[in-house]
Design a protein around this motif. Structure first.
Motif, PDB file in Angstrom:
ATOM      1  N   SER A 182       8.526  12.561  -4.811  1.00 35.09           N
ATOM      2  CA  SER A 182       7.308  11.765  -4.635  1.00 35.09           C
ATOM      3  C   SER A 182       6.340  12.463  -3.689  1.00 35.09           C
ATOM      4  N   PRO A 183       5.029  12.410  -3.988  1.00 36.33           N
ATOM      5  CA  PRO A 183       4.082  13.016  -3.060  1.00 36.33           C
ATOM      6  C   PRO A 183       3.923  12.247  -1.745  1.00 36.33           C
ATOM      7  N   ALA A 184       4.352  11.000  -1.695  1.00 39.43           N
ATOM      8  CA  ALA A 184       4.239  10.233  -0.446  1.00 39.43           C
ATOM      9  C   ALA A 184       5.076  10.891   0.640  1.00 39.43           C
ATOM     10  N   THR A 210       0.833  -1.206   0.000  1.00 36.37           N
ATOM     11  CA  THR A 210       0.000   0.000   0.000  1.00 36.37           C
ATOM     12  C   THR A 210       0.866   1.253   0.000  1.00 36.37           C
ATOM     13  N   CYS A 211       0.596   2.124  -0.955  1.00 41.83           N
ATOM     14  CA  CYS A 211       1.355   3.375  -1.038  1.00 41.83           C
ATOM     15  C   CYS A 211       0.986   4.250   0.160  1.00 41.83           C
ATOM     16  N   PRO A 212       1.979   4.769   0.872  1.00 40.66           N
ATOM     17  CA  PRO A 212       1.672   5.578   2.062  1.00 40.66           C
ATOM     18  C   PRO A 212       1.087   6.952   1.738  1.00 40.66           C
ATOM     19  N   HIS A 213       1.028   7.304   0.445  1.00 43.31           N
ATOM     20  CA  HIS A 213       0.448   8.611   0.089  1.00 43.31           C
ATOM     21  C   HIS A 213      -1.069   8.568   0.266  1.00 43.31           C
ATOM     22  N   ALA A 214      -1.747   7.722  -0.518  1.00 42.54           N
ATOM     23  CA  ALA A 214      -3.209   7.690  -0.439  1.00 42.54           C
ATOM     24  C   ALA A 214      -3.783   6.292  -0.595  1.00 42.54           C
ATOM     25  N   GLY A 215      -2.942   5.277  -0.538  1.00 44.55           N
ATOM     26  CA  GLY A 215      -3.470   3.918  -0.422  1.00 44.55           C
ATOM     27  C   GLY A 215      -3.543   3.092  -1.685  1.00 44.55           C
ATOM     28  N   CYS A 216      -3.041   3.558  -2.820  1.00 46.59           N
ATOM     29  CA  CYS A 216      -3.008   2.694  -4.010  1.00 46.59           C
ATOM     30  C   CYS A 216      -1.944   1.605  -3.820  1.00 46.59           C
ATOM     31  N   ALA A 217      -1.962   0.610  -4.690  1.00 46.26           N
ATOM     32  CA  ALA A 217      -0.965  -0.462  -4.596  1.00 46.26           C
ATOM     33  C   ALA A 217       0.241  -0.115  -5.459  1.00 46.26           C
ATOM     34  N   ILE A 224       6.776   1.779  -8.190  1.00 43.83           N
ATOM     35  CA  ILE A 224       6.081   2.939  -8.735  1.00 43.83           C
ATOM     36  C   ILE A 224       4.645   2.881  -8.244  1.00 43.83           C
ATOM     37  N   CYS A 225       4.105   4.018  -7.841  1.00 45.16           N
ATOM     38  CA  CYS A 225       2.677   4.055  -7.543  1.00 45.16           C
ATOM     39  C   CYS A 225       1.960   4.658  -8.754  1.00 45.16           C
ATOM     40  N   PRO A 226       1.005   3.951  -9.330  1.00 49.09           N
ATOM     41  CA  PRO A 226       0.365   4.438 -10.553  1.00 49.09           C
ATOM     42  C   PRO A 226      -0.593   5.609 -10.321  1.00 49.09           C
ATOM     43  N   CYS A 227      -0.946   5.877  -9.069  1.00 46.75           N
ATOM     44  CA  CYS A 227      -1.971   6.914  -8.840  1.00 46.75           C
ATOM     45  C   CYS A 227      -1.407   8.334  -8.956  1.00 46.75           C
ATOM     46  N   HIS A 228      -0.311   8.625  -8.256  1.00 46.58           N
ATOM     47  CA  HIS A 228       0.247   9.983  -8.316  1.00 46.58           C
ATOM     48  C   HIS A 228       1.759   9.939  -8.476  1.00 46.58           C
ATOM     49  N   ASN A 229       2.232   8.809  -9.013  1.00 48.21           N
ATOM     50  CA  ASN A 229       3.651   8.680  -9.407  1.00 48.21           C
ATOM     51  C   ASN A 229       4.660   8.769  -8.269  1.00 48.21           C
ATOM     52  N   SER A 230       4.317   8.314  -7.104  1.00 46.37           N
ATOM     53  CA  SER A 230       5.361   8.184  -6.086  1.00 46.37           C
ATOM     54  C   SER A 230       6.354   7.120  -6.539  1.00 46.37           C
ATOM     55  N   LEU A 231       7.609   7.360  -6.226  1.00 46.65           N
ATOM     56  CA  LEU A 231       8.677   6.429  -6.593  1.00 46.65           C
ATOM     57  C   LEU A 231       9.427   6.019  -5.337  1.00 46.65           C
TER      58      LEU A 231
HETATM   59  S1  FES Z   1      -1.513   6.948  -3.719  1.00 50.75           S
HETATM   60 FE1  FES Z   1       0.509   6.526  -4.327  1.00 50.75          FE
HETATM   61  S2  FES Z   1       1.253   8.379  -5.032  1.00 50.75           S
HETATM   62 FE2  FES Z   1      -0.726   8.855  -4.391  1.00 50.75          FE
END
Ligand code: FES
Length: 179
Positions: free
Chosen positions: A142-144, A106-113, A124-131
């Motif tokens: 990264s926004p995370a 789970t991406c710590p930014h907003a919860g995408c995988a 890579i997080c596909p939602c907001h491109n955290s790396l």
């Molecule tokens: S949820 Fe992963 S970058 Fe936003």
């Protein structure tokens, strides 16, 4: 197979025999069902520290440290029901011949995988491109607000890989466990 109703025979006797067949079948099914649940649910609950589970074996992890994705499956029980369901997933990688590292996907930014991409040498997080690097460290833009959530992992019994699985709140710089 339930017995055939006797033509014009005693209907009560037929019902009794049918019930015996049904109950016997149900009892026979219990050990098989219990075996499936135990197999799918090696989890042991520890109230404040997540769920300890054997996720895989060392043999299944590449020597070069490439992360491998594994689902985490648990039984959930309430007063009326018992259900087997996925509760999350982890990436596990070999760090040394006898040491592993595990991350909640789970991406710590907003919860995408997050997804591991070998060509990017990281997650890579596909939602907001955290790396995140292969060791879970976030890149500068990264926004995370924090690194990937690393989970305690250890090797037991000469090759079993055990992970203490837990979900954490997203959108925070600190790692705060979800209850
Ligand atoms: S949820 Fe992963 S970058 Fe936003």
């Amino acid at each position: 197979m339930p017995p055939e109703p006797p033509p014009g025979g005693d209907r009560r006797d037929f019902v009794k025999k049918s019930c015996a067949v049904c109950i016997g079948g149900a009892l026979g099914a219990v050990p098989a069902l219990a075996g499936v649940v135990v197999f799918l649910d090696p989890l042991r609950r520890n109230a404040d520290a997540g769920l300890l589970a054997q996720i895989t074996t060392l043999d299944s992890l590449p020597d070069d440290g490439t992360p491998v994705l594994f689902p985490v499956i648990a039984t959930r029980t309430d007063a009326w029901n018992k259900a087997v369901a996925p509760i999350g997933a982890v990436y596990v990688r070999r760090v040394r011949p006898d040491q592993v590292q595990a991350f909640n996907i789970t991406c710590p930014h907003a919860g995408c995988a997050v997804e591991f991409q070998a060509e990017k040498e990281g997650f890579i997080c596909p939602c907001h491109n955290s790396l995140f690097s292969v060791s879970g460290k976030r890149s500068g833009d990264s926004p995370a607000a924090r690194d990937l959530d690393e989970l305690p992992a250890e090797i037991r019994n000469h090759g079993e890989v055990w992970v203490r699985f837990q979900n954490f709140k997203t959108g925070k710089a600190e790692k705060i466990a979800q209850s």
